[in-house]
Write a protein that holds these residues in place. Structure first.
Motif, PDB file in Angstrom:
ATOM      1  N   VAL A   1      -3.055   4.154   8.706  1.00 49.36           N
ATOM      2  CA  VAL A   1      -3.645   4.224   7.359  1.00 49.36           C
ATOM      3  C   VAL A   1      -4.693   5.322   7.298  1.00 49.36           C
TER       4      VAL A   1
ATOM      5  N   GLY B   1       0.790  -1.219   0.000  1.00 45.12           N
ATOM      6  CA  GLY B   1       0.000   0.000   0.000  1.00 45.12           C
ATOM      7  C   GLY B   1       0.825   1.272   0.000  1.00 45.12           C
TER       8      GLY B   1
ATOM      9  N   TYR C   1      -4.292  -1.523   1.705  1.00 43.85           N
ATOM     10  CA  TYR C   1      -3.192  -1.616   2.662  1.00 43.85           C
ATOM     11  C   TYR C   1      -3.172  -2.959   3.392  1.00 43.85           C
TER      12      TYR C   1
END
Length: 334
Positions: free
Chosen positions: A160, A76, A128
């Motif tokens: 994230v 990611g 991710y």
């Protein structure tokens, strides 16, 4: 048993959980599917340079999300500062002894799912994954809901969300990743005698999660742990998957960790789905623990249940990318 199964994985799975008949079909169909994915070649080079630099600059180095010690240890990130995140980010949490991305049976990670989400317009900056354990099947019996594992999942979700600037994220988890992610979202106190005792996970993340998908989790524990007793960390009666025992018609002695997850419901996100198979060769016993499906999440929005070939413990993840996508994007069950 077919010899294509990696010996170390087969040994660990057999000793811990008891692989049932039909596993060979699961392996064969999995390998066929993985052959198709490998042609599409999801990158195993890890998180992007931009994401790595951001993690370093924002104090996340101690959590080792990038996992440079593993090929496919993470996934990611933005290609550059100008890369925009337009879709709601999806965070993938793997299971015991698995890793973020791979191609070996039992360690495929989220290769199929990533490839499918990419085919539907997602970018790397919107997908991710990290590796939370040793990615070693020989160490599977020693993995449990430790402070290190819980907090790594928790901080990855927080990282994230902050990195992408999203108001909400979607989370898809598999196997032990389901119960780790549920506690990471639930927050509150936890206890790990092997790592400092009582600790605080943090405030609930419920408002930060749109859709939670739990695949082949053991939310009620594993019957195989009852058969062996809480003699390994994975099956522990405190932070493991020990299912307890029946006493006068009710279950008592279920692991403290699992009881904590069951103390309330509906906290995993606005939409909560499960995917599982009654032919799961790792969970076994038709997926039942004391009359209930262990993979079901209390208060779930809906479920997709399979009852046979080719869906088992790993294929319920690797062969259901389209189902995962519909749950996350459309909030429907195909």
């Amino acid at each position: 048993m077919p010899m294509r199964l990696r010996p170390s994985l087969y040994l660990a799975s057999t000793l811990l959980f008891g692989i049932t008949t039909g596993c060979g079909e699961d392996i064969a169909s999995h390998e066929e599917a993985m052959g198709e994915v490998e042609a599409a070649a999801v990158s195993t080079s890890g998180a992007t340079t931009h994401f790595r630099n951001w993690l370093s600059s924002n104090g996340y180095n101690s959590y080792d999300f990038v996992r440079t010690d593993l090929t496919g240890g993470s996934y990611g990130g933005k290609a550059s500062a100008s890369d925009t995140v337009t879709k709601q980010p999806v965070i993938f949490i793997h299971g015991n002894s698995d890793k973020a991305v791979g191609s070996v049976f039992g360690q495929t990670g989220w290769t199929n799912s990533l490839e499918y989400f990419h085919s539907r317009g997602y970018k790397t900056s919107e997908l991710y994954a990290t590796t939370w354990g040793p990615a070693n099947a020989l160490q599977s019996a020693n993995q449990y809901h430790s402070k290190q594992n819980v907090m790594k999942v928790r901080k990855f979700i927080e990282a994230v969300k902050a990195y992408t600037g999203a108001s909400k994220v979607d989370i898809i988890a598999h196997s032990m990743g389901v119960t780790l992610a549920r506690k990471a979202i639930l927050g509150g106190t936890a206890h790990d005698a092997a790592d400092g005792g009582t600790y605080n996970v943090g405030a609930p993340l419920t408002s930060s999660v749109d859709t939670f998908v739990g695949i082949a989790g053991a939310n009620l524990g594993l019957t195989s742990c009852y058969m062996s007793g809480p003699t390994t960390p994975t099956c522990g009666s405190t932070n493991g998957l020990y299912p307890g025992y029946l006493f006068w018609g009710s279950v008592t002695g279920r692991s403290t960790y699992l009881n904590d997850l069951r103390s309330t419901s509906g906290y995993e996100g606005a939409f909560r789905y499960t995917i599982y198979s009654t032919a799961d060769e790792i969970i076994g016993y038709d997926g039942i623990v004391y009359g209930e499906y262990t993979s079901r999440i209390p208060g779930q929005t809906g479920e997709k249940r399979y009852t046979g070939y080719p869906y088992g413990h790993f294929n319920s993840k690797d062969l259901t990318a389209e189902v995962q996508y519909d749950m996350v994007v459309n909030h429907t069950i195909p």
